[in-house]
Design an enzyme around this catalytic site. Structure first.
Site, PDB file in Angstrom:
ATOM      1  N   GLY A  17       0.768  -1.239   0.000  1.00  0.00           N
ATOM      2  CA  GLY A  17       0.000   0.000   0.000  1.00  0.00           C
ATOM      3  C   GLY A  17       0.797   1.286   0.000  1.00  0.00           C
ATOM      4  O   GLY A  17       0.228   2.362   0.191  1.00  0.00           O
TER       5      GLY A  17
ATOM      6  N   ILE B 145      -0.115   6.325   4.193  1.00  0.00           N
ATOM      7  CA  ILE B 145      -0.123   5.794   5.560  1.00  0.00           C
ATOM      8  C   ILE B 145       0.848   4.612   5.651  1.00  0.00           C
ATOM      9  O   ILE B 145       1.576   4.464   6.644  1.00  0.00           O
ATOM     10  CB  ILE B 145      -1.562   5.395   5.954  1.00  0.00           C
TER      11      ILE B 145
ATOM     12  N   ASP C 232      -0.867  -5.779  -8.163  1.00  0.00           N
ATOM     13  CA  ASP C 232      -2.238  -5.270  -8.252  1.00  0.00           C
ATOM     14  C   ASP C 232      -3.092  -6.403  -7.685  1.00  0.00           C
ATOM     15  O   ASP C 232      -3.234  -7.455  -8.323  1.00  0.00           O
ATOM     16  CB  ASP C 232      -2.598  -4.985  -9.720  1.00  0.00           C
TER      17      ASP C 232
ATOM     18  N   TYR D  12     -18.142   9.896   2.582  1.00  0.00           N
ATOM     19  CA  TYR D  12     -17.350   8.652   2.631  1.00  0.00           C
ATOM     20  C   TYR D  12     -18.063   7.552   1.849  1.00  0.00           C
ATOM     21  O   TYR D  12     -17.428   6.639   1.319  1.00  0.00           O
ATOM     22  CB  TYR D  12     -17.083   8.233   4.080  1.00  0.00           C
TER      23      TYR D  12
ATOM     24  N   LYS E 156     -15.505  -0.657   4.549  1.00  0.00           N
ATOM     25  CA  LYS E 156     -14.655  -0.688   5.753  1.00  0.00           C
ATOM     26  C   LYS E 156     -15.331  -1.480   6.878  1.00  0.00           C
ATOM     27  O   LYS E 156     -14.656  -2.128   7.685  1.00  0.00           O
ATOM     28  CB  LYS E 156     -14.337   0.737   6.231  1.00  0.00           C
TER      29      LYS E 156
ATOM     30  N   THR F 111      -3.894  12.158   1.767  1.00  0.00           N
ATOM     31  CA  THR F 111      -3.098  11.237   0.951  1.00  0.00           C
ATOM     32  C   THR F 111      -3.696  11.208  -0.446  1.00  0.00           C
ATOM     33  O   THR F 111      -4.738  11.813  -0.689  1.00  0.00           O
ATOM     34  CB  THR F 111      -3.157   9.812   1.530  1.00  0.00           C
TER      35      THR F 111
ATOM     36  N   ALA G 226      -5.186   8.632  -1.962  1.00  0.00           N
ATOM     37  CA  ALA G 226      -6.496   7.969  -1.929  1.00  0.00           C
ATOM     38  C   ALA G 226      -7.554   8.913  -1.354  1.00  0.00           C
ATOM     39  O   ALA G 226      -8.682   8.956  -1.838  1.00  0.00           O
ATOM     40  CB  ALA G 226      -6.421   6.686  -1.106  1.00  0.00           C
TER      41      ALA G 226
HETATM   42  P1  NAD Z   1      -2.639   6.044  -0.553  1.00  0.00           P
HETATM   43  O1  NAD Z   1      -3.225   6.474  -1.858  1.00  0.00           O
HETATM   44  O2  NAD Z   1      -1.312   6.553  -0.213  1.00  0.00           O
HETATM   45  O3  NAD Z   1      -2.618   4.447  -0.446  1.00  0.00           O
HETATM   46  C1  NAD Z   1      -3.617   3.642  -1.017  1.00  0.00           C
HETATM   47  C2  NAD Z   1      -2.888   2.473  -1.643  1.00  0.00           C
HETATM   48  O4  NAD Z   1      -3.802   1.522  -2.186  1.00  0.00           O
HETATM   49  C3  NAD Z   1      -1.974   2.915  -2.795  1.00  0.00           C
HETATM   50  O5  NAD Z   1      -0.647   2.490  -2.539  1.00  0.00           O
HETATM   51  C4  NAD Z   1      -2.537   2.181  -3.991  1.00  0.00           C
HETATM   52  O6  NAD Z   1      -1.553   1.794  -4.934  1.00  0.00           O
HETATM   53  C5  NAD Z   1      -3.152   0.970  -3.304  1.00  0.00           C
HETATM   54  N1  NAD Z   1      -4.068   0.259  -4.187  1.00  0.00           N
HETATM   55  C6  NAD Z   1      -5.246   0.693  -4.722  1.00  0.00           C
HETATM   56  N2  NAD Z   1      -5.731  -0.264  -5.543  1.00  0.00           N
HETATM   57  C7  NAD Z   1      -4.860  -1.310  -5.495  1.00  0.00           C
HETATM   58  C8  NAD Z   1      -4.813  -2.577  -6.118  1.00  0.00           C
HETATM   59  N3  NAD Z   1      -5.735  -2.980  -7.009  1.00  0.00           N
HETATM   60  N4  NAD Z   1      -3.766  -3.403  -5.826  1.00  0.00           N
HETATM   61  C9  NAD Z   1      -2.803  -3.024  -4.977  1.00  0.00           C
HETATM   62  N5  NAD Z   1      -2.792  -1.825  -4.360  1.00  0.00           N
HETATM   63  C10 NAD Z   1      -3.807  -0.988  -4.632  1.00  0.00           C
HETATM   64  O7  NAD Z   1      -3.736   6.457   0.549  1.00  0.00           O
HETATM   65  P2  NAD Z   1      -3.820   6.115   2.121  1.00  0.00           P
HETATM   66  O8  NAD Z   1      -4.735   7.131   2.664  1.00  0.00           O
HETATM   67  O9  NAD Z   1      -2.453   5.938   2.692  1.00  0.00           O
HETATM   68  O10 NAD Z   1      -4.617   4.740   2.122  1.00  0.00           O
HETATM   69  C11 NAD Z   1      -4.143   3.601   2.814  1.00  0.00           C
HETATM   70  C12 NAD Z   1      -5.254   2.968   3.640  1.00  0.00           C
HETATM   71  O11 NAD Z   1      -5.607   3.860   4.685  1.00  0.00           O
HETATM   72  C13 NAD Z   1      -6.538   2.679   2.873  1.00  0.00           C
HETATM   73  O12 NAD Z   1      -7.051   1.435   3.314  1.00  0.00           O
HETATM   74  C14 NAD Z   1      -7.453   3.812   3.311  1.00  0.00           C
HETATM   75  O13 NAD Z   1      -8.821   3.485   3.203  1.00  0.00           O
HETATM   76  C15 NAD Z   1      -7.006   3.914   4.754  1.00  0.00           C
HETATM   77  N6  NAD Z   1      -7.391   5.136   5.480  1.00  0.00           N
HETATM   78  C16 NAD Z   1      -7.051   6.351   4.981  1.00  0.00           C
HETATM   79  C17 NAD Z   1      -7.397   7.488   5.689  1.00  0.00           C
HETATM   80  C18 NAD Z   1      -7.051   8.852   5.167  1.00  0.00           C
HETATM   81  O14 NAD Z   1      -7.674   9.820   5.600  1.00  0.00           O
HETATM   82  N7  NAD Z   1      -6.082   8.979   4.286  1.00  0.00           N
HETATM   83  C19 NAD Z   1      -8.073   7.383   6.910  1.00  0.00           C
HETATM   84  C20 NAD Z   1      -8.402   6.122   7.401  1.00  0.00           C
HETATM   85  C21 NAD Z   1      -8.050   4.999   6.658  1.00  0.00           C
END
Ligand code: NAD
Length: 262
Positions: free
Chosen positions: A21, A28, A72, A163, A170, A201, A203
């Site tokens: 990720g 994160i 992926d 959301y 989730k 971030t 995402a």
């Molecule tokens: P991010 O965009 O940095 O990370 C998301 C990751 O998911 C990326 O590395 C992306 O390549 C990967 N991804 C998406 N589709 C994919 C696939 N088909 N195969 C492999 N990888 C795939 O964003 P983030 O915010 O760091 O997200 C990480 C986690 O944290 C997620 O589960 C997100 O829901 C969760 N989260 C984020 C927040 C926030 O506010 N940013 C809050 C709570 C939870």
């Protein structure tokens, strides 16, 4: 356990972890990987595709990461190939971070009741079922036990404006964490989730009016402070280590207490 044993329990020295990720330095997963490495762990990581590779490689180089693999999770066989490589190179795994989420924009930006079956299924597969697939693949590599960690958000349990579709996804992920914890517990494998407050971030950029979520979090959280990827890393490093050996099936918010407010 004596107090003298405590520092070793907070160390990840000698442990090998797989991080799924990392997209870039703001992810994160990056904050978590930095904390794992700082605590002494040896890491492997994945990147989504060739477009993502240079951004992930830049993060990985600085960590450092022992090896970087494409993955992926929606592509049949991709996760299997990653675990086969981990088995080949290390023969075992001590912990895994799943920090992946995706939902098609058209479904994410509409009402949950309007979501398409295809969009819902794709979001569930990438953001939830891939965690279960990774858990199943990690299990044989953890004969002495291990730790699995997912990343969720409080939009699972309460309705957070914008959301949308990721809420039910989730919720499913959190339930999957509890079932996996019960099923893998007898093998000594602990399964937990961290639940960060909103963090800017890539995402997060896909969620409409995300800035409002940041503003709300800063206003509601008792300390009026937003969570950072470093805050996530500190909690994640604790949860995958031996100091958390009695914690499984838990969800720990890392949101400065925002979840306390109705
Ligand atoms: P991010 O965009 O940095 O990370 C998301 C990751 O998911 C990326 O590395 C992306 O390549 C990967 N991804 C998406 N589709 C994919 C696939 N088909 N195969 C492999 N990888 C795939 O964003 P983030 O915010 O760091 O997200 C990480 C986690 O944290 C997620 O589960 C997100 O829901 C969760 N989260 C984020 C927040 C926030 O506010 N940013 C809050 C709570 C939870």
């Amino acid at each position: 356990m004596t107090a003298a044993a405590l520092p070793a329990m907070f160390s990840l020295a000698g442990k090998r972890g797989l991080v799924l990720g990392i997209a870039n330095e703001h992810s994160i997963a990056t904050g978590c990987a930095r904390a794992f490495a700082a605590c002494g762990a040896t890491l492997a990581a994945t990147y989504l595709d060739e477009k993502a590779r240079p951004h992930v490689a830049a993060v990985a180089e600085a960590l450092p990461v022992a090896f970087l693999l494409p993955c992926d999770v929606h592509e049949p066989g991709a996760l299997e190939a990653v675990f086969a490589e981990v088995a080949l190179r290390w023969g075992r795994l001590d912990f895994l971070l799943h920090s992946i989420a995706f939902a098609p924009a058209a479904d994410l930006h509409g009402r949950v009741v309007d979501s398409s079956p295809e969009g819902f299924a794709l979001a569930m597969d990438i953001s939830c079922h891939s965690f279960l697939r990774a858990a199943r693949l990690a299990e044989p590599l953890m004969p002495q036990g291990g730790a699995l960690l997912a990343v969720t958000y409080q939009g699972s349990g309460r309705v957070v404006p914008h959301y949308n579709l990721m809420g039910p996804v989730k919720a499913a992920l959190e339930s999957a964490v509890r079932y996996a914890a019960a099923e893998l517990g007898p093998r000594g494998i602990r399964v937990n989730a961290i639940s960060p407050g909103p963090i800017a971030t890539r995402a997060a950029g896909g969620i409409e009016h995300f800035n409002e979520m940041l503003d709300t979090a800063a206003r509601e959280a008792p300390e009026h402070r937003l969570a950072t990827i470093e805050d996530c890393g500190a909690l994640a490093a604790f949860l995958v280590g031996d100091a958390a050996r009695m914690l499984t099936g838990t969800l720990i918010p890392v949101d400065g207490g925002q979840h306390l407010l109705a």
